[in-house]
Design a protein around this motif. Structure first.
Motif, PDB file in Angstrom:
ATOM      1  N   ASP A  61       0.805  -1.227   0.000  1.00  0.00           N
ATOM      2  CA  ASP A  61       0.000   0.000   0.000  1.00  0.00           C
ATOM      3  C   ASP A  61       0.838   1.278   0.000  1.00  0.00           C
ATOM      4  O   ASP A  61       0.325   2.366   0.295  1.00  0.00           O
ATOM      5  CB  ASP A  61      -0.970   0.034   1.193  1.00  0.00           C
ATOM      6  CG  ASP A  61      -1.982  -1.106   1.150  1.00  0.00           C
ATOM      7  OD1 ASP A  61      -2.372  -1.491   0.034  1.00  0.00           O
ATOM      8  OD2 ASP A  61      -2.373  -1.600   2.224  1.00  0.00           O
ATOM      9  N   GLY A  62       2.127   1.188  -0.333  1.00  0.00           N
ATOM     10  CA  GLY A  62       2.975   2.377  -0.393  1.00  0.00           C
ATOM     11  C   GLY A  62       2.617   3.263  -1.577  1.00  0.00           C
ATOM     12  O   GLY A  62       2.403   2.770  -2.689  1.00  0.00           O
ATOM     13  N   TRP A  63       2.583   4.565  -1.346  1.00  0.00           N
ATOM     14  CA  TRP A  63       2.231   5.521  -2.400  1.00  0.00           C
ATOM     15  C   TRP A  63       3.447   5.885  -3.240  1.00  0.00           C
ATOM     16  O   TRP A  63       4.567   6.000  -2.719  1.00  0.00           O
ATOM     17  CB  TRP A  63       1.679   6.813  -1.793  1.00  0.00           C
ATOM     18  CG  TRP A  63       0.301   6.704  -1.229  1.00  0.00           C
ATOM     19  CD1 TRP A  63      -0.037   6.550   0.085  1.00  0.00           C
ATOM     20  CD2 TRP A  63      -0.930   6.735  -1.959  1.00  0.00           C
ATOM     21  NE1 TRP A  63      -1.407   6.496   0.218  1.00  0.00           N
ATOM     22  CE2 TRP A  63      -1.978   6.606  -1.010  1.00  0.00           C
ATOM     23  CE3 TRP A  63      -1.250   6.868  -3.311  1.00  0.00           C
ATOM     24  CZ2 TRP A  63      -3.326   6.606  -1.384  1.00  0.00           C
ATOM     25  CZ3 TRP A  63      -2.587   6.871  -3.685  1.00  0.00           C
ATOM     26  CH2 TRP A  63      -3.601   6.735  -2.724  1.00  0.00           C
ATOM     27  N   ILE A  64       3.209   6.117  -4.525  1.00  0.00           N
ATOM     28  CA  ILE A  64       4.172   6.781  -5.396  1.00  0.00           C
ATOM     29  C   ILE A  64       3.558   8.118  -5.807  1.00  0.00           C
ATOM     30  O   ILE A  64       2.428   8.173  -6.284  1.00  0.00           O
ATOM     31  CB  ILE A  64       4.506   5.954  -6.646  1.00  0.00           C
ATOM     32  CG1 ILE A  64       5.270   4.690  -6.252  1.00  0.00           C
ATOM     33  CG2 ILE A  64       5.338   6.776  -7.632  1.00  0.00           C
ATOM     34  CD1 ILE A  64       5.698   3.831  -7.438  1.00  0.00           C
ATOM     35  N   HIS A  65       4.306   9.196  -5.594  1.00  0.00           N
ATOM     36  CA  HIS A  65       3.871  10.547  -5.967  1.00  0.00           C
ATOM     37  C   HIS A  65       4.720  11.025  -7.139  1.00  0.00           C
ATOM     38  O   HIS A  65       5.922  10.748  -7.196  1.00  0.00           O
ATOM     39  CB  HIS A  65       4.074  11.525  -4.808  1.00  0.00           C
ATOM     40  CG  HIS A  65       3.440  11.107  -3.523  1.00  0.00           C
ATOM     41  ND1 HIS A  65       2.230  11.607  -3.091  1.00  0.00           N
ATOM     42  CD2 HIS A  65       3.861  10.249  -2.555  1.00  0.00           C
ATOM     43  CE1 HIS A  65       1.925  11.083  -1.911  1.00  0.00           C
ATOM     44  NE2 HIS A  65       2.905  10.253  -1.560  1.00  0.00           N
TER      45      HIS A  65
END
Length: 221
Positions: free
Chosen positions: A149-153
């Motif tokens: 569930d890690g975000w990439i921005h």
């Protein structure tokens, strides 16, 4: 090479918060950032193409309970962020000097909790697609490094690169929670970065360029 650059390269060799070739830690940092660099178990947030490190250092000020790593190949640029972090006593900041295409040599599976890609070279020629930091090649490299569930921005001023990235992400079946805007500072996401601007972002904004932004997660397997 100018004296200023030489002095900065020398400082990078001495600064503990710079991980680069020639230092012992450089060879075995993969999987060991928390134990060997930060000496804590806090989550790790990585910024790619960090330049002078304004964003990396800015986030570290806002979130002392997280660790932040800026990645860039330009030693003279990294020196700036490294020096500021040391002057301010920010122990949750580090910089990795390497080419981004070698990133998987320095981060183990699920070692990164969040990833920022900020104003990278747009690589506009079709033949350079594989060098774009949002290309399939790089997405496949990032995927195993990110925790569940890690975000990439992703932020850019370049419309073509942004539209390329949105279209690519929408075509993949391993992407979820994709949201985006063509005008970051007029959007609901504008507070996501606490008003921290890189030198390039400030320059582009001053010229009237709209800043584009998106974030997404990989579907957990």
């Amino acid at each position: 090479m100018g004296r200023n650059k030489l002095a900065r390269f020398k400082a990078n060799e001495e600064n503990r918060n710079v991980v680069q070739e020639g230092k012992e830690i450089f060879e075995h940092i993969k999987g060991n950032w928390r134990t060997d660099q930060f000496k804590n178990e806090q989550p790790i947030v990585v910024e790619l193409a960090c330049g002078r490190g304004e964003f990396t250092v800015g986030l570290a000020r806002e979130y002392p309970e997280q660790n932040f790593i800026g990645v860039d190949i330009k030693g003279a640029r990294i020196w700036k962020g490294s020096t500021i972090a040391i002057q301010e006593g920010l122990e949750n900041v580090a910089f990795l000097r390497t080419q981004i295409e070698l990133l998987d040599r320095f981060f183990a599976e699920k070692e990164i909790s969040e990833l920022w890609i900020t104003f990278p070279d747009p690589r506009p020629r079709d033949g350079d697609e594989k060098k774009r930091l949002t290309s399939p090649r790089f997405l496949e490299m990032y995927k195993p490094m990110l925790q569940k569930d890690g975000w990439i921005h992703f932020k850019t001023d370049n419309t073509a690169l942004f539209e390329y990235t949105v279209e690519l992400l929408q075509s993949r079946d391993d992407i979820c929670d994709l949201v985006f805007t063509h005008d970051f500072y007029a959007s609901e996401f504008r507070d996501d970065h606490h008003g921290i601007k890189t030198r390039y972002e400030a320059m582009f904004s001053a010229k009237g360029e709209k800043i584009k932004y998106l974030k997404f997660r990989f579907i957990s397997s």
